[in-house]
Design an enzyme around this catalytic site. Sequence first.
Site, short mmCIF file in Angstrom:
data_model
loop_
_atom_site.label_atom_id
_atom_site.label_comp_id
_atom_site.label_asym_id
_atom_site.label_seq_id
_atom_site.Cartn_x
_atom_site.Cartn_y
_atom_site.Cartn_z
N GLU A 106 0.78 -1.01 -0.14
CA GLU A 106 -0.08 -0.04 -0.18
C GLU A 106 0.80 1.09 0.04
O GLU A 106 1.80 1.17 0.81
CB GLU A 106 -0.70 0.24 1.14
CG GLU A 106 -2.06 -0.83 1.19
CD GLU A 106 -1.90 -2.25 2.03
OE1 GLU A 106 -0.97 -2.16 2.87
OE2 GLU A 106 -2.35 -3.11 1.70
N TYR A 118 7.96 1.98 -7.67
CA TYR A 118 6.97 0.57 -7.88
C TYR A 118 6.56 0.34 -9.21
O TYR A 118 7.00 -0.64 -9.60
CB TYR A 118 5.84 0.57 -6.72
CG TYR A 118 6.26 0.83 -5.42
CD1 TYR A 118 7.41 0.12 -4.77
CD2 TYR A 118 5.55 1.68 -4.64
CE1 TYR A 118 7.76 0.37 -3.48
CE2 TYR A 118 5.88 1.98 -3.26
CZ TYR A 118 6.80 1.18 -2.64
OH TYR A 118 7.30 1.49 -1.39
C1 COA Z 1 10.60 6.43 -2.41
C2 COA Z 1 12.02 6.39 -1.99
C3 COA Z 1 12.20 5.06 -1.02
C4 COA Z 1 12.97 6.24 -3.27
O1 COA Z 1 14.24 5.87 -3.12
P1 COA Z 1 15.51 6.14 -3.88
O2 COA Z 1 16.68 5.59 -3.59
O3 COA Z 1 15.70 7.81 -4.24
O4 COA Z 1 15.13 5.70 -5.20
P2 COA Z 1 15.80 5.43 -6.72
O5 COA Z 1 17.05 6.37 -6.69
O6 COA Z 1 16.29 3.95 -6.67
O7 COA Z 1 14.73 5.74 -7.89
C5 COA Z 1 14.34 4.72 -8.89
C6 COA Z 1 13.28 5.44 -9.38
O8 COA Z 1 12.32 5.64 -8.65
C7 COA Z 1 11.54 6.98 -9.23
N1 COA Z 1 11.78 7.91 -8.41
C8 COA Z 1 12.43 8.06 -7.29
N2 COA Z 1 12.21 9.10 -6.71
C9 COA Z 1 11.52 9.90 -7.33
C10 COA Z 1 10.91 11.16 -7.40
N3 COA Z 1 11.43 12.09 -6.29
N4 COA Z 1 10.22 11.64 -8.34
C11 COA Z 1 9.99 10.83 -9.21
N5 COA Z 1 10.43 9.66 -9.45
C12 COA Z 1 11.13 9.01 -8.53
C13 COA Z 1 12.49 7.27 -10.62
O9 COA Z 1 11.78 6.56 -11.82
C14 COA Z 1 13.69 6.68 -10.20
O10 COA Z 1 14.55 6.41 -11.49
P3 COA Z 1 15.50 7.72 -11.90
O11 COA Z 1 16.32 8.22 -10.78
O12 COA Z 1 16.62 7.13 -12.72
O13 COA Z 1 14.53 8.71 -12.53
C15 COA Z 1 12.54 7.57 -1.46
O14 COA Z 1 12.04 8.82 -2.13
C16 COA Z 1 12.01 7.68 0.06
O15 COA Z 1 12.61 7.08 1.06
N6 COA Z 1 10.87 8.43 0.33
C17 COA Z 1 10.18 8.44 1.67
C18 COA Z 1 9.89 7.20 2.31
C19 COA Z 1 8.52 6.42 1.36
O16 COA Z 1 7.80 7.26 0.86
N7 COA Z 1 8.57 5.27 0.96
C20 COA Z 1 7.86 4.38 0.46
C21 COA Z 1 6.49 4.24 1.24
S1 COA Z 1 5.30 3.30 0.52
#
Ligand code: COA
Length: 157
Positions: A106, A118
């Site tokens: 979720e 995702y």
């Molecule tokens: C969501 C989260 C885990 C992503 O972590 P991350 O290490 O930055 O992710 P990645 O670098 O592996 O990103 C992979 C892809 O996801 C997408 N993505 C990640 N962050 C994004 C953003 N801020 N905006 C748009 N796309 C995004 C992109 O497609 C990205 O690929 P790209 O960088 O080549 O464009 C991070 O933003 C986070 O910790 N957020 C707060 C906690 C959270 O919301 N967790 C999920 C709960 S359901």
Amino acid sequence: MTTEPFVIRPLGYSDLPRVMAVERRAFPTPWSLAMFVLELSKPSGVCLAALAEQRLAGYLICARYDRVWHLMNVAVDPALRRRGIASGLLDAMLERAGPEQSYTLEVRTSNAPAIALYERFGFRSAGTRPRYYRDTGEDAMIMWRTAQAPSASGAPG
Ligand SMILES: CC(C)(COP(=O)(O)OP(=O)(O)OC[C@H]1O[C@@H](n2cnc3c(N)ncnc32)[C@H](O)[C@@H]1OP(=O)(O)O)[C@@H](O)C(=O)NCCC(=O)NCCS
């Protein structure tokens, strides 16, 4: 995107102080320490840490219920985002639990970064749970990744 080296290994109890620090910065309603301890205590779970420069940079918690894996939590230190760390954690989860398995999760409908992540890993929306999040009353999007989904990393080629 700057790609810095990071390593993925199993998450341990000794990581939890740093996990809590990242968790509090990542979520409006963070998990409690007890929730992490409970998930780590389940023998069937996949709990992973990502380390960059020997520091915990992110973590992932995935639990198995019957034949379905539930991605319960994934977060990355705000200073280390968009460097592929969450993708590395998801790749490792799929490798350990099995890419052919079914996964569900979720996510807040407003959490565009997580939804984009995702989707890149083959998760697809399968409806919403209205007012699922008690803190804001926001809906949850339910996502599933099934064996028929596209390949794991979403990386081109
Ligand atoms: C969501 C989260 C885990 C992503 O972590 P991350 O290490 O930055 O992710 P990645 O670098 O592996 O990103 C992979 C892809 O996801 C997408 N993505 C990640 N962050 C994004 C953003 N801020 N905006 C748009 N796309 C995004 C992109 O497609 C990205 O690929 P790209 O960088 O080549 O464009 C991070 O933003 C986070 O910790 N957020 C707060 C906690 C959270 O919301 N967790 C999920 C709960 S359901």
